[in-house]
Structures are given as structure tokens and as C-alpha cells.
Design an enzyme around this catalytic site. Structure first.
Site, PDB file in Angstrom:
ATOM      1  CG  ASP A 163      33.305  60.623  57.281  1.00 12.63           C
ATOM      2  OD1 ASP A 163      33.061  60.397  58.479  1.00 12.63           O
ATOM      3  OD2 ASP A 163      32.654  60.113  56.345  1.00 12.63           O
ATOM      4  CD  GLU A 403      35.831  64.380  48.998  1.00 12.08           C
ATOM      5  OE1 GLU A 403      35.430  64.949  50.012  1.00 12.08           O
ATOM      6  OE2 GLU A 403      35.135  63.580  48.348  1.00 12.08           O
ATOM      7  CG  ASN A 454      36.104  60.899  46.191  1.00 19.03           C
ATOM      8  OD1 ASN A 454      36.585  59.950  45.582  1.00 19.03           O
ATOM      9  ND2 ASN A 454      36.713  61.461  47.223  1.00 19.03           N
ATOM     10  CE1 TYR A 456      29.962  58.497  48.991  1.00 18.52           C
ATOM     11  CE2 TYR A 456      31.387  60.344  48.448  1.00 18.52           C
ATOM     12  CZ  TYR A 456      31.220  59.075  48.962  1.00 18.52           C
ATOM     13  OH  TYR A 456      32.289  58.369  49.448  1.00 18.52           O
ATOM     14  CD  GLU A 492      35.769  58.850  48.876  1.00 16.85           C
ATOM     15  OE1 GLU A 492      34.712  59.389  49.274  1.00 16.85           O
ATOM     16  OE2 GLU A 492      36.890  59.114  49.331  1.00 16.85           O
ATOM     17  CE  LYS A 557      28.277  57.686  52.421  1.00 16.91           C
ATOM     18  NZ  LYS A 557      28.628  58.414  53.650  1.00 16.91           N
TER      19      LYS A 557
END
Ligand code: GCB
Length: 581
Positions: A163, A403, A454, A456, A492, A557
């Protein structure tokens, strides 16, 4: 690998400027002899990504030919002359005066070629072919497609498997340097502390040749320690002890100056100067220790990213970002998702910022297709990163990957090998990788000294429901800690936020939602003694590929905008991180 420097024995020339450039979508350049001169070129700024310099290059990732000319500086006759590239993304082939001098694969890490035998007094033509294509057997992998299905490619353009925008070109300065033939090739410095004393262990490597002596002088804070050692078979080792050592830390980034001189026939023939921070890093139970004391990381994941320059070296953003870190109360960052410039690392030493230093291995996957090639490139990047950054006191941990899609069985062995390699190259720092481990617990976490995650919740899961996200996060962290009772860093967490968008009650994409999410995550983290760090994703908005998830091909972000203006969340973080302001 030493960063070039100028002194009476060594000289550096920076080749930054406007180079000639020509894209080569048909890959005809080599056949048509462009190594002997690139025809019909246009000017291109170096260092910088090529993508935002001309409209037709924005999504162009294929072959691009660069060319520049230089004269050999006065006094370089009889010296070893080297051309060094700070970072070229992704594949570089280099010719000097029509002779091919080498190739390097992988962005974000330096490489160099000895050009002593090829350089002429005047009008040297340096040609570089750069290829930035996305491919499954490159690192980071790209253009992976839907199969294996654990990739999310095909959903974005260009089809990166990560990303951020796959910027390409000559991203960091190209330097020419001259050193004596016998010059110091490498220095490795490690430090340890025993009571008030600091020990600085140094090893020197140089070509073996005439008998020579190495003089090591460490000075600073009213102390000078000096020792001379005979160089044998191109190696010399010494330990210098400072009796009342000033320790390097974020609160007091004390740097000693190490001067290493090579002496032959009673004459100094080479000198290299290196800042040295005396400090230790260790993991003890569920704590991360700096100089034997627990340390807590507050800061960010970031990107090397700015309008027009793309991923190109831009000193002004480095100074600005360190000042914003100071303003907000951050003491650390991760070099997500690739090694940052050597200049940025040097400033981290000077300013006392702690760095989790990451390889370019984002989005690795373990399908057999291309696996051995990907693994070989990944291992080469681990070697090159540790070789480049081993002497920085600011580097407190190596992150080997971000990741990885490591559910397939070969991941386990591959990670075991990567961790063994990193530990064989540096036994003084913890080693980790950053996992997205959501519902299932990732078995490769077993190799990590510190668990880096990480998360979210409240964004990609528990969409629009902050409280549900916080409680999911809390349960998940506790479950992971139960299985791996080690220090945890949340590397993250964050929410895309359009600056100027407001909502009460908070809604996704509003400044309020981001501020509430970060504050809620921090409450969960602060309540867990095994959590030793919080890195918000991201410090600044950054460019990525086009996709339905990314408005205007931007990841929003950031708590600062791409041009470094604070959003509401930046003020909120400052309140939380800087009680003293
Ligand atoms: C992640 C990735 C990062 C992305 C981020 C996001 O987990 O590590 O590269 O940018 O999520 O914003 O989705």
C-alpha cells in the site's frame, strides 16, 4: 558498508543534478547501444522518482535509461575510485564509458562499484538502466494476481502487493569517491556497559597488504581513549573503555567521536570518523530495555514520500519530520516498509530517536512460484541492511518483514532461516517482524524477540464502531500475549482521515473519528504492562496506487497531511504524549 566522507585522505563528489533520461518501454536500449550514449533524452532531476516529473511517466515502471558526464577530479590519480548509489528502485545496470560495470537488485539500499580501471581524466559517461517493474519474484513482490488468493493485488493500479506507490528511479544521491588503495573498507562497532564503564568494541577490515597499524581514538565529554593495533590479514580488533561513560539515549543522545587511522611506514594513509553512541538494548521478560532501563516507544510508521520528488531523498522533509516528532512527543519510528536514507539514520543518532529498522520485505508470500528467488533477494536485503546500519546507536531492533502472508508451510522454515541469518550478523539487537495476526495466531511469531503487530479494529473490522474495535483489540492482544509472553509493540493503528471533514458523533474519515480512535487504542495499550510501544499509522498522508479504498490514490491515515499540517489527531496525540508541554 561505510558512508563516503571527505578528509585529507578521502574525497567525495556528489553527482546530483539534471541527468539525461529516456524511457525504454520496448527494451531496445541495450541492443541499440544506449550504453554508449542515450539518444533523444530529456532532463530528469536526480535524486528523485521519475514518476511525477513528467505526466507520461506517472505509472511507467519499465526500463528507464539515465546518463550523466563527469571529469575525474584533480588529485584522484593513483587512488581507488568508486561510484556509489544510495538507492535505485528496483533493478540497476550500470555502464561507464560503454563498459558494463555491474548490476544491483532492490531499492532502498546502497551499492557501489570500483571503477578505478575504467575512469578517464575527462568526459566520463555514466549510464544507468533502471527497471521498476512489479513482479512476484521481486522483493517486495508485486503483480501477484489473485492466485495465491492471500494477496490483495488486482484491486489496485499499479498492481503492487503493498500500500504505497511503487515509485522508481535513482532515489538517493549518486556519489563518486576516491580513497587510497589500502583504505579502510569497513568498521563494525558494538558497545556494552558495565557499571559506570562503557566498552566500545571495534573491528576494522581492509585489504591485506603492507604491514600497517590502526590507531583508534575515541573522544568526547572530556575523555580521550586511544590504542594502536597491528593490522593482520586485513583485520584489526580493539576494545576501548571509557571509565565514566555518557550513555546514548533519547533524553541525552551523547555521541563520542571515533577516529580510525591507518598508519603505514610511520605515515597516516587513511582516516575514517564515526560517531559512536554507547548504549545497550535488551529484552527482559516482557520489557524492552535501553541501558538496562525499561523504554517505551511512542511514534509512527512513516514513508519516504513527498509531492513531486516521490521517494527521492529530500533533506528538508527529514528535518521537518524530526521537528514534528519532537513537537508531538514521539521518541521513535519504524522505517516502514524499507530502509530509509543513510542521512536520516545519521540524524536519528544525533537527535536521539529510536528506530525499528525494516527491510524492504513487505507483503512476502510463500507460494512455491518464485519462492527461492524471493527468499534469496530477501536474505540479501537482510545482509545489506545490517551491513549498512549496524553502527547506528539509534537502531534498536531489526524488522525483517512487514505483514508477510505466511500461512503456507514454507514460511516457517523461511522465517527460521531469516532470523538465524540476522542473529548471526548482529547479536546485539532484538530481531522481529511485523505481523497482521488477526484471528489466528501466527506461528512464525515464535522467532520474534519482541512481538510487533498491526491492528485496524474499528476500521477494517468493526467498521464505524470504535468501542467494539477497542474491546476486540484488548482481547486479541491478551490472547497473543498469553501465547507469547514477550514485549508487544503495536506498530500500526489508524484511520483514513480527510483533513477538514468533521462529524459529531464521529464518523469514519472525519478528523474526530481518527482522534477518538487513536485515543481509544492508546487507552487499551496503556492498560497493558506488556505493551512497550505504540506507533501510529501513519505520520503523514502518503501516495499509493489507485483503488476503490484510496481516495485520490492517497492513504489518508496521516496525523499530518502530506505537506505536514497537523490534523485534529496530531493535537490529541500531543496532549497524550507530552504531559509536560
Ligand atoms: C497495513 C500495512 C500498511 C498499510 C496500512 C493501511 O497493515 O502494513 O502498509 O498502509 O495497513 O493503511 O491499510
Amino acid at each position: 558498508m561505510l558512508f563516503p566522507q571527505s578528509n585529507p585522505y578521502r574525497q567525495v563528489v556528489d553527482l546530483s543534478g539534471f541527468w539525461d533520461f529516456r524511457p525504454d518501454p520496448g527494451k531496445v536500449g541495450e541492443h541499440d547501444g544506449w550504453a554508449d550514449g542515450v539518444p533523444d533524452s530529456r532532463p530528469l532531476a536526480v535524486p528523485a522518482s521519475w514518476n511525477d516529473q513528467y505526466a507520461d511517466l506517472r505509472d511507467y515502471l519499465g526500463d528507464g535509461w539515465y546518463q550523466t558526464y563527469f571529469d575525474r577530479p584533480w588529485g584522484w590519480d593513483g587512488k581507488r575510485v568508486v561510484v556509489r548509489f544510495g538507492s535505485v528502485n528496483y533493478l540497476a545496470d550500470v555502464w561507464l564509458n560503454g563498459t558494463r560495470i555491474g548490476q544491483h537488485e532492490g531499492g532502498h539500499l546502497p551499492f557501489e562499484f570500483d571503477i578505478t580501471g575504467h575512469v578517464q581524466p575527462e568526459n566520463n559517461r555514466l549510464v544507468v538502466r533502471v527497471n521498476g517493474e512489479l513482479a512476484p519474484d521481486r522483493v517486495p513482490p508485486g503483480a501477484v494476481g489473485r492466485n495465491p488468493k492471500d494477496s490483495f493485488s488486482n484491486l489496485e493500479y499499479p498492481p503492487a502487493n503493498f500500500d504505497f506507490f511503487p515509485y522508481c528511479g535513482i532515489h538517493r544521491p549518486v556519489q563518486l569517491y576516491a580513497v587510497p588503495h589500502q583504505a579502510i573498507r569497513d568498521l563494525t562497532v558494538t558497545t556494552d556497559i558495565d557499571g559506570a564503564r562503557g566498552h566500545v568494541h571495534i573491528s576494522l577490515a581492509c585489504p591485506s597488504g603492507d604491514p600497517a597499524v590502526a590507531r583508534f581514538t575515541l573522544s568526547g565529554y572530556d575523555t580521550v581513549v586511544e590504542e594502536e593495533v597491528v593490522i593482520q590479514a586485513g583485520m584489526a580488533e580493539v576494545t576501548l573503555t571509557v571509565s565514566d561513560a555518557k550513555r546514548w539515549s533519547p533524553a541525552a543522545p551523547c555521541l563520542y567521536t571515533l577516529v580510525v587511522e591507518q598508519i603505514s611506514g610511520g605515515q597516516v594513509i587513511d582516516r575514517y570518523t564515526l560517531p559512536v553512541g554507547i548504549r545497550t538494548v535488551a529484552v527482559d521478560g516482557d520489557q524492552l530495555l535501553l541501558n538496562g532501563e525499561p523504554v517505551y516507544l511512542r511514534g509512527f510508521g512513516r514513508h519516504e514520500d513527498f509531492a513531486l520528488t516521490g521517494r527521492g531523498y529530500l533533506p528538508v522533509t527529514i528535518v521537518k519530520d524530526y521537528d514534528l516528532m519532537r513537537w508531538i512527543g514521539a521518541n521513535s519510528f519504524r522505517t516502514s516498509h524499507y530502509p530509509y536514507s543513510e542521512q536520516m539514520m545519521a540524524l536519528a543518532d544525533r537527535l536521539g530517536v529510536l528506530v525499528i529498522d525494516e527491510t524492504p520485505a513487505v507483503g512476502l508470500f510463500f507460494h512455491q512460484d518464485g519462492l527461492s528467488r524471493r527468499t534469496a533477494v530477501w536474505h540479501q536485503q537482510i545482509r545489506e541492511l545490517i551491513d549498512r546500519d549496524k553502527n547506528h546507536p539509534s537502531v534498536i531492533m531489526w524488522s525483517l518483514a512487514n505483514e508477510p502472508h505466511n500461512k503456507r508451510p514454507p514460511a516457517l522454515q523461511s522465517f527460521q532461516d531469516a532470523f538465524d541469518l540476522a542473529r548471526s550478523l548482529d547479536f546485539t539487537r532484538p530481531v522481529t517482524f511485523v505481523s497482521q495476526a488477526m484471528e489466528e495466531i501466527d506461528p512464525t511469531l515464535e522467532f520474534c524477540d519482541v512481538i510487533c503487530l498491526n491492528r485496524y479494529d474499528g476500521w477494517y473490522t468493526e467498521v464505524g464502531q470504535l468501542e467494539a474495535g477497542f474491546s476486540h483489540l484488548a482481547d486479541n492482544l491478551d490472547a497473543i500475549y498469553e501465547q507469547y509472553p514477550r514485549p508487544v509493540i503495536l506498530c500500526e493503528f489508524g484511520a483514513d482521515t480527510i483533513p477538514g471533514m468533521h462529524a459529531d458523533p464521529p464518523e469514519m474519515f472525519s478528523e474526530e473519528y481518527q482522534a477518538e480512535m487513536l485515543a481509544g487504542f492508546i487507552r487499551v495499550l496503556d492498560a497493558r504492562p506488556y505493551v512497550v510501544g505504540q506507533h501510529v499509522w501513519n505520520m503523514c498522508d502518503f501516495k499509493t496506487g489507485q483503488s476503490v479504498q484510496r481516495v485520490g490514490a492517497m492513504n489518508y491515515k496521516g496525523v499530518f497531511t502530506r505537506d505536514r499540517r497537523p490534523k485534529l489527531a496530531a493535537h490529541r496525540l500531543r496532549d497524550l504524549w507530552r504531559g509536560d508541554k
